[in-house]
Design a protein around this motif. Structure first.
Motif, PDB file in Angstrom:
ATOM      1  N   ASN A   4      14.320  11.987  19.478  1.00  0.00           N
ATOM      2  CA  ASN A   4      13.250  11.530  19.763  1.00  0.00           C
ATOM      3  C   ASN A   4      12.404  10.636  18.328  1.00  0.00           C
ATOM      4  N   LEU A   5      11.829   9.820  18.524  1.00  0.00           N
ATOM      5  CA  LEU A   5      11.141   8.858  17.258  1.00  0.00           C
ATOM      6  C   LEU A   5       9.555   9.248  17.230  1.00  0.00           C
ATOM      7  N   VAL A   6       9.064   9.604  16.170  1.00  0.00           N
ATOM      8  CA  VAL A   6       7.666   9.956  15.810  1.00  0.00           C
ATOM      9  C   VAL A   6       7.297   8.617  14.994  1.00  0.00           C
ATOM     10  N   ILE A   7       6.459   8.089  15.051  1.00  0.00           N
ATOM     11  CA  ILE A   7       5.813   6.872  14.313  1.00  0.00           C
ATOM     12  C   ILE A   7       4.361   7.290  13.665  1.00  0.00           C
ATOM     13  N   VAL A   8       4.168   7.453  12.521  1.00  0.00           N
ATOM     14  CA  VAL A   8       2.995   7.613  11.894  1.00  0.00           C
ATOM     15  C   VAL A   8       2.807   6.487  10.816  1.00  0.00           C
ATOM     16  N   ASN A  24      15.885  17.039  15.902  1.00  0.00           N
ATOM     17  CA  ASN A  24      15.758  16.540  17.075  1.00  0.00           C
ATOM     18  C   ASN A  24      14.831  15.289  17.006  1.00  0.00           C
ATOM     19  N   TYR A  25      14.171  15.197  15.764  1.00  0.00           N
ATOM     20  CA  TYR A  25      13.171  14.134  15.707  1.00  0.00           C
ATOM     21  C   TYR A  25      13.249  13.417  14.471  1.00  0.00           C
ATOM     22  N   LYS A  26      13.094  12.301  14.695  1.00  0.00           N
ATOM     23  CA  LYS A  26      13.094  11.391  13.445  1.00  0.00           C
ATOM     24  C   LYS A  26      11.506  10.622  13.146  1.00  0.00           C
ATOM     25  N   VAL A  27      11.173  10.705  11.981  1.00  0.00           N
ATOM     26  CA  VAL A  27       9.768  10.411  11.841  1.00  0.00           C
ATOM     27  C   VAL A  27       9.662   9.044  10.695  1.00  0.00           C
ATOM     28  N   LEU A  28       9.311   8.165  11.380  1.00  0.00           N
ATOM     29  CA  LEU A  28       9.080   7.035  10.515  1.00  0.00           C
ATOM     30  C   LEU A  28       7.476   6.663  10.072  1.00  0.00           C
ATOM     31  N   ALA A  29       7.377   5.941   9.310  1.00  0.00           N
ATOM     32  CA  ALA A  29       5.924   5.436   8.818  1.00  0.00           C
ATOM     33  C   ALA A  29       5.717   3.671   9.014  1.00  0.00           C
ATOM     34  N   LEU A  67      11.438   0.007  13.161  1.00  0.00           N
ATOM     35  CA  LEU A  67      10.935   0.697  14.331  1.00  0.00           C
ATOM     36  C   LEU A  67      11.505   0.587  15.730  1.00  0.00           C
ATOM     37  N   LYS A  68      11.859  -0.893  16.041  1.00  0.00           N
ATOM     38  CA  LYS A  68      12.520  -1.377  17.135  1.00  0.00           C
ATOM     39  C   LYS A  68      13.778  -0.644  17.356  1.00  0.00           C
ATOM     40  N   LYS A  69      14.648  -0.765  16.238  1.00  0.00           N
ATOM     41  CA  LYS A  69      16.147  -0.145  16.228  1.00  0.00           C
ATOM     42  C   LYS A  69      16.113   1.144  16.750  1.00  0.00           C
ATOM     43  N   GLU A  70      15.034   1.990  15.993  1.00  0.00           N
ATOM     44  CA  GLU A  70      15.383   3.405  16.449  1.00  0.00           C
ATOM     45  C   GLU A  70      14.741   3.720  17.816  1.00  0.00           C
ATOM     46  N   ALA A  80       2.048   8.280  16.636  1.00  0.00           N
ATOM     47  CA  ALA A  80       0.986   9.350  16.075  1.00  0.00           C
ATOM     48  C   ALA A  80       0.523   8.921  14.716  1.00  0.00           C
ATOM     49  N   PRO A  81      -0.202   7.682  14.969  1.00  0.00           N
ATOM     50  CA  PRO A  81      -1.351   7.273  13.708  1.00  0.00           C
ATOM     51  C   PRO A  81      -2.375   8.154  13.769  1.00  0.00           C
ATOM     52  N   ASP A  82      -3.086   7.776  12.575  1.00  0.00           N
ATOM     53  CA  ASP A  82      -4.473   8.997  12.755  1.00  0.00           C
ATOM     54  C   ASP A  82      -5.248   8.955  13.797  1.00  0.00           C
ATOM     55  N   PRO A  83      -5.678   9.911  14.246  1.00  0.00           N
ATOM     56  CA  PRO A  83      -6.571  10.047  15.466  1.00  0.00           C
ATOM     57  C   PRO A  83      -7.947   9.698  15.444  1.00  0.00           C
TER      58      PRO A  83
END
Length: 783
Positions: A4-8, A24-29, A67-70, A80-83
């Motif tokens: 799973n990919l999480v983008i912040v 199980n998660y990769k987090v990118l900014a 981001l596209k590659k992942e 998951a950018p700011d709420p």
């Protein structure tokens, strides 16, 4: 490979979140926005429903490619950018760039707090991107672009290139300018007060001070010394007694938890922080900081909120701490909420610590001084909000002779309640409100020992501070709490306002810009109109209004004013003075070196003069600074070189310009004289870095000292002269612990056209900057 990919938005937040989610998660900014309107054109199709033209922000193509590659290899993509609305728009833009094949696996998640509980709770409740919130953000961006792009150029011709007009910033400038005009036009009125000092029961040790307030049962005003003398004569002949004693128990309510604007105001009052500094520091506390063995932890909940609501879990957390630390009698009645306003966005909790267990004392060693002071403020405010009210015994005593009535009132703290932990900033600056009154009964004789008359004058309204301008913006419905910091920062950066004794006052440029904008756009920059537009944006976010209809309605009001201003963008800048050369009217002009007074009959009359703004707002003509003679002969024409003042600073030049254009570089000596400096001049002082020789070099921003061993040695420094008149490098001590509030990287001291500043070493990936301040020992650190 992670499933799973999480983008912040932020790299700092990415590190904290990845710790909690596991392998199980990769987090990118994304490092903020990835798409925006183009800079070199308006980017809005006004004729086709105000459709925006988004382009990839420079430098973000590499980010999007990663981001596209992942995303292509991930099972699920969590945005998951700011709420908030800005975060929603970032998520929308990222989703649009990830390609059609990835759309089915994209989900939107929101983290109100960057803790294990907050992250796992958010990831377990994925939703879709909220298009209505996206359209609200897009509408704001288009509105700001239309005003900024179409109005700003109108300022360039009469003033100078590069000035800007902002839809909301210009209204904030208007508030500050109008307050300054109120102060200048204010006419103080005289009034007198009379305090009486009374002995109870003839006992000289029991003396009460009371103020004269009424005559014949009605409040009255003493307007001058003559009236005061008449009243004093009557008072001296009178016999007084205590006519009334009233005692009652009063309560002071515990404060509600912080909203964004409350935090900005209180941080300004108690800590002296600007709104910008407060928000940048709060961002770091929210995103997560390393707490030793705990690793990165988000210390506060999301810091952009209008709500005073907090979760029941957080309330229980605070009440448990209060009970254990202070006892049950200090517990409040329950979850405390403030009064709701019409434009509150209640999507997030109030700003609070993510865990009361992380007390300020416990985490202090891991935080910078700035972070610790703000965290302590947030932590104490939240815990205090769940504590009991403070209680006072208040006594009011009236002393009268049947005609004149004196009053004194005081309160004594009998139960501290929340004040055991927290006192609001306004109260801290006041004198101790508690006072002890003698226990006297009605009909007790009160012998007047003396009367103290004082002459007073009414005061003009005060200039705005950071706290009061934020409070006013919120009260007027101008902007959103999340934008107050940028509003204030922008009008300062544009040099439209300046801080004097921590209060805002408009510069001459700011006055002129305000008069031009308000005169030519009376509707668009009107306070109520701007507030109404803010409510329309809220309606778009709630699905109660169509975004393009709101823009159409705005443009219908804006276009006629724009067309009229385009034909003749002007304003009456006349001064109440005559030209001393021809008797014509004087007007304010603006040139390369700033504003000046000039004859309105130019070019027939070429009179011009500098001027000073007086306290009452009028201007006084002053002589232009004369060129300073130096006694140094021009090596080209033989005339005496002089020091001229220009917009770039001082320069040593020939007075024979334009026939002789000779200029020299120089340094001031301790005795006030000047010394000419030649290019590549060798200095006596060795390089402090490698001990090779130092030479004087010329750069874009003037002369500087460099090592002759360049490029092997990169030492450079500004020039100064020592007590012997020799040129030496100016060695600057720089605080090496200054960190970027956005990404956590080290910051380095840089120099730009406007002076020195700190810049993030992660540039160009992170373009964060900070202003500098100089400590007593000469060390340069950040504000």
């Amino acid at each position: 490979m992670a499933k799973n990919l999480v983008i912040v938005e932020s790299p700092a937040k990415a590190r904290t979140i990845e710790k909690y989610l596991g392998r199980n998660y990769k987090v990118l900014a994304s490092v903020g926005h990835v798409k925006d309107l183009p800079k070199n054109k308006i980017g809005v199709d006004v004729e086709n429903g105000f459709q925006p033209e988004y382009i990839t922000i420079r430098g973000k193509k590499k980010v999007l490619d990663e981001l596209k590659k992942e995303a292509n290899s991930a099972e699920q993509v969590y945005l998951a950018p700011d709420p908030d609305r800005e975060g929603e728009a970032i998520a929308w833009h990222i989703a649009s760039e990830l390609g059609k094949k990835n759309q089915a696996k994209i989900r939107r998640v929101c983290f109100n707090e960057i803790t294990e509980r907050g992250i796992k709770d958010g990831i377990s409740k994925p939703t879709e991107i909220d298009n209505e919130r996206v359209m609200a953000q897009q509408s704001r961006r288009i509105l700001d672009r239309l005003v900024g792009y179409l109005v700003s150029p109108l300022l360039w011709k009469p003033l100078k290139y590069g000035l800007s007009a902002g839809r909301v910033q210009s209204v904030a400038l208007r508030l500050i300018c109008e307050r300054e005009e109120e102060i200048e036009k204010f006419k103080p009125e005289e009034y007198w007060t009379i305090d009486g000092f009374f002995h109870m029961n003839g006992n000289a040790e029991e003396e009460l001070k009371a103020r004269l307030e009424k005559k014949d049962g009605k409040k009255f005003k003493i307007g001058n010394e003559e009236e005061a003398t008449g009243v004093l004569d009557a008072l001296k002949k009178a016999d007084f007694e205590v006519s009334s004693v009233k005692k009652r128990r009063v309560k002071q309510s515990a404060p509600v938890p912080f909203t964004t604007s409350m935090l900005q105001q209180e941080a300004s009052r108690k800590l002296g922080y600007s709104a910008k500094k407060t928000m940048m520091t709060a961002q770091r506390l929210y995103e997560g900081l390393e707490l030793g063995k705990q690793g990165p932890v988000g210390l506060i909940t999301y810091m952009r909120t209008d709500s005073t609501r907090v979760s029941e879990d957080a309330v229980d957390d605070a009440r448990g701490y209060i009970s254990g630390e202070y006892g049950d009698k200090f517990l409040g009645k329950g979850n405390k909420k403030g009064k709701s306003k019409g434009n509150v966005q209640d999507a997030h909790e109030a700003i609070r610590p993510t865990s009361v267990a992380n007390s300020p004392a416990k985490v202090k060693q891991y935080l910078s001084n700035e972070q610790f002071r703000l965290y302590k403020l947030i932590w104490e405010r939240f815990v205090a909000s769940q504590m009991a009210d403070a209680e006072y015994d208040q006594t009011t005593i009236l002393i009268s002779d049947g005609t004149y009535e004196f009053k004194t009132q005081a309160k004594v703290l009998v139960f501290a309640g929340f004040r055991q932990l927290y006192i609001e900033g306004d109260e801290e600056k006041q004198k101790d409100p508690d006072a002890i009154l003698f226990d006297v009964a009605e009909k007790t004789p009160a012998k007047a020992a003396k009367f103290d008359p004082k002459q007073n004058f009414t005061q003009p309204p005060p200039r705005y501070t950071e706290a009061t301008i934020v409070k006013t913006l919120e009260a007027e419905g101008i902007g959103r709490p999340s934008t107050y910091a940028s509003i204030i920062s922008t009008i300062q950066d544009r040099e439209y306002v300046e801080l004097s004794e921590k209060r805002f006052r408009p510069t001459e440029l700011g006055r002129i810009v305000n008069r031009l904008l308000v005169s030519n756009f009376p509707h668009i920059f009107e306070i109520k109109f701007t507030a109404g537009l803010e409510q329309d944006l809220d309606k778009i976010a709630e699905g109660e209004a169509e975004w393009n209809q709101v823009l159409e309605q705005f443009f219908g009001s804006f276009k006629p004013e724009l067309d009229k201003a385009g034909e003749k963008f002007s304003v009456d800048l006349k001064l109440d003075s005559e030209c001393p050369k021809c008797g014509g009217e004087l007007v304010i002009k603006y040139g390369r070196n700033g504003s000046f007074a000039a004859c309105s009959k130019y070019p027939d009359c070429d009179f011009s003069s500098d001027y000073e703004r007086q306290e009452d707002g009028t201007v006084k003509l002053v002589d232009k600074p004369k060129d300073q003679p130096t006694g140094i002969e021009c090596d080209k024409c033989g005339k005496e070189l002089v020091i001229k003042k220009t917009r770039f600073g001082e320069m040593l030049a020939c007075p024979g310009y334009p026939e002789c254009k000779n200029i020299k570089n120089f340094v001031r000596l301790p005795d006030g004289n000047v010394k000419v400096i030649g290019k590549d001049e060798q200095l006596k002082t060795p390089c402090p870095k490698c001990e090779k020789g130092l030479v004087v070099k010329s750069g874009r921003r003037g002369m500087f000292i460099a090592c002759s061993g360049y490029p092997d040695c990169d030492f450079t420094a500004n020039m100064k002269s020592d007590e012997n008149g020799d040129i030496v490098p100016e060695i600057i001590k720089v605080d090496d612990k200054v960190e970027c509030d956005k990404c956590g990287s080290k910051m380095a001291l840089k120099r730009g056209p406007r002076g020195q500043f700190f810049a993030c070493t992660a540039y160009p990936k992170c373009k964060s900057t900070k202003p500098i301040k100089t400590l007593e020992d000469g060390t340069i650190t950040s504000k």
